[in-house]
Write an enzyme that holds these catalytic residues in place. Structure first.
Site, PDB file in Angstrom:
ATOM      1  N   ASP A  81       0.825  -1.193   0.000  1.00  0.00           N
ATOM      2  CA  ASP A  81       0.000   0.000   0.000  1.00  0.00           C
ATOM      3  C   ASP A  81       0.868   1.255   0.000  1.00  0.00           C
ATOM      4  OD1 ASP A  81       0.778  -0.808   2.621  1.00  0.00           O
ATOM      5  OD2 ASP A  81      -0.712   0.508   3.513  1.00  0.00           O
ATOM      6  N   GLU A 146      -0.180  -1.320   5.847  1.00  0.00           N
ATOM      7  CA  GLU A 146       0.969  -0.880   6.649  1.00  0.00           C
ATOM      8  C   GLU A 146       0.972   0.628   6.836  1.00  0.00           C
ATOM      9  OE1 GLU A 146       5.032   0.520   7.614  1.00  0.00           O
ATOM     10  OE2 GLU A 146       3.803   0.996   5.866  1.00  0.00           O
TER      11      GLU A 146
END
Length: 404
Positions: A81, A146
């Site tokens: 991400d 994350e």
């Protein structure tokens, strides 16, 4: 696996065009936290194409790619991400186009952290071409969420699937250095209650914003006297957000709260950090409450795995076998001794090492100052060299095991 480091570097160079193309494909897919499904599927396809033996997507949506079936499990990790692009006017090139010149690839996520993923996948291809020792299994993870909640993905992997590697290489950008630790962090909410009244007669109320003012001043003073560690450095504290409620602009504010970002150096606990704020004179005078935020947003699969926003610091010693292993692999590939340092930002290591005590160490292509910055970029040379280093690690590790 034959440990021929010159051959490994040659193979990495032979695959450089594929590495660059794969990275540009990832950059072209918007993949902010909780919206990683498309990039996970794109990485899964690349893993399939280069010959990974087994590929799974867990219930949270993390991608798990395996090479080999040996009894010794080692892992390499990249989160897939990104943060958002921010103000588009600050970008010289479209952040989702992956503009490329002779030396560099530009785009959102190139350093943080698609570059690490591209290098890992092609390290997998090199390992398949050279052969992996039958006693080893390599796990390559593409992890989610994350950027919103570091370590949550690995907490899920360890706690819910029972996967526990012997060590993990984090491929976060490391500016060419080996990184063996980081500060921890916690996200706190400090809340002050007030009482509303008409703004023409404020003395009838209790202005929560005014009550917050001395607290902010004392927090700033506290930040200047926090603990310092010789390796991880000084702990930090900053107020990152401020909020209030009021019936109207012509009324006294009846509540006010701030968000506090607290970075924890070695030896600090969550209880210590909460207590030092709760015991400030201004906090006690205002009757303020200080609590941890919770993270409970669903992954792209819909899974909610709630956690308190506390992420412990972690280090491994410079003479730890895994640190020595990475130094040896680096020296053999590049013919020089690496620099060793810490990360000043947070990584999935907060769960891997900080919470679950699995040895974790980092080396990733890309420069640290490119993370979360407009005009993010990565050097092509860094990608190829990282792929070679990652491909060398299994052979160096199994040699270490068999020599013990």
């Amino acid at each position: 696996m034959i440990i021929d480091h010159e051959n490994i570097l040659n193979l990495a160079n032979q695959h450089r065009s594929s590495i660059y193309g794969f990275l540009r494909d990832m950059v072209a897919i918007p993949s902010q936290s909780r919206n990683e499904k498309k990039i996970i599927n794109r990485i899964k396809k690349e893993m399939t194409d280069v010959g990974f033996d087994r590929i799974e997507i867990d219930v949270m949506g993390n991608l798990l790619g395996y090479i080999g079936t040996g009894k010794h499990l080692i892992a390499m990790d990249a989160h897939v991400d990104t943060v958002g692009p921010g103000k588009m006017d600050n970008w010289h090139h479209d952040p989702y186009k992956g503009y490329e010149d002779d030396t560099t690839i530009y785009g959102l996520g190139t350093s943080d952290q698609a570059g690490g993923m591209a290098a890992m996948v092609y390290a997998g291809k090199i390992i398949k071409e050279l052969g992996l020792d039958p006693d080893l299994t390599l796990l390559v993870t593409g992890t989610v969420q994350e950027e919103e909640c570091d370590g949550l993905c690995w907490r899920y992997i360890i706690e819910q699937t029972g996967i526990r590697p012997e060590f993990v290489i984090s491929t976060e950008p490391s500016s060419g250095k080996i990184r063996r630790g980081q500060k921890g962090r916690m996200e706190m909410r400090l809340f002050v209650e007030g009482k509303s009244a008409h703004a023409s007669t404020p003395e009838r109320g209790d202005n929560a914003i005014f009550k917050m003012v001395p607290i902010l001043s004392e927090l700033e003073q506290l930040a200047g006297r926090l603990k310092e560690d010789p390796f991880l450095g000084k702990a930090t504290l900053t107020v990152s957000e401020i909020f209030f409620t009021s019936p109207a602009r012509c009324a006294v504010a009846d509540s006010c709260w701030v968000s506090i970002d607290r970075r924890l150096t070695a030896g600090e606990t969550v209880e210590d950090a909460l207590s030092e704020i709760r015991n400030l004179d201004s906090v006690l005078d205002a009757g303020a409450t200080v609590t941890l935020y919770n993270y409970d947003l669903p992954s792209y699969t819909g899974l909610v795995y709630p956690t308190e926003c506390y992420f412990p610091s972690w280090t491994i010693e410079e003479d730890h076998p895994i640190c020595r292993l990475l130094v040896k692999a680096y020296s053999s590939i590049f013919n020089q001794t690496p620099e060793i340092d810490n990360w000043d930002f947070s990584t999935n290591g907060v769960a891997i090492m900080g919470q679950h005590h699995i040895p974790c160490i980092g080396f990733g292509p890309g420069q640290i100052d490119q993370a979360h910055a407009p005009n993010e970029k990565i050097m092509k040379k860094d990608l190829v060299e990282a792929a070679a280093l990652y491909a060398a690690i299994p052979g160096v590790y199994i040699k270490h095991i068999k020599e013990k």
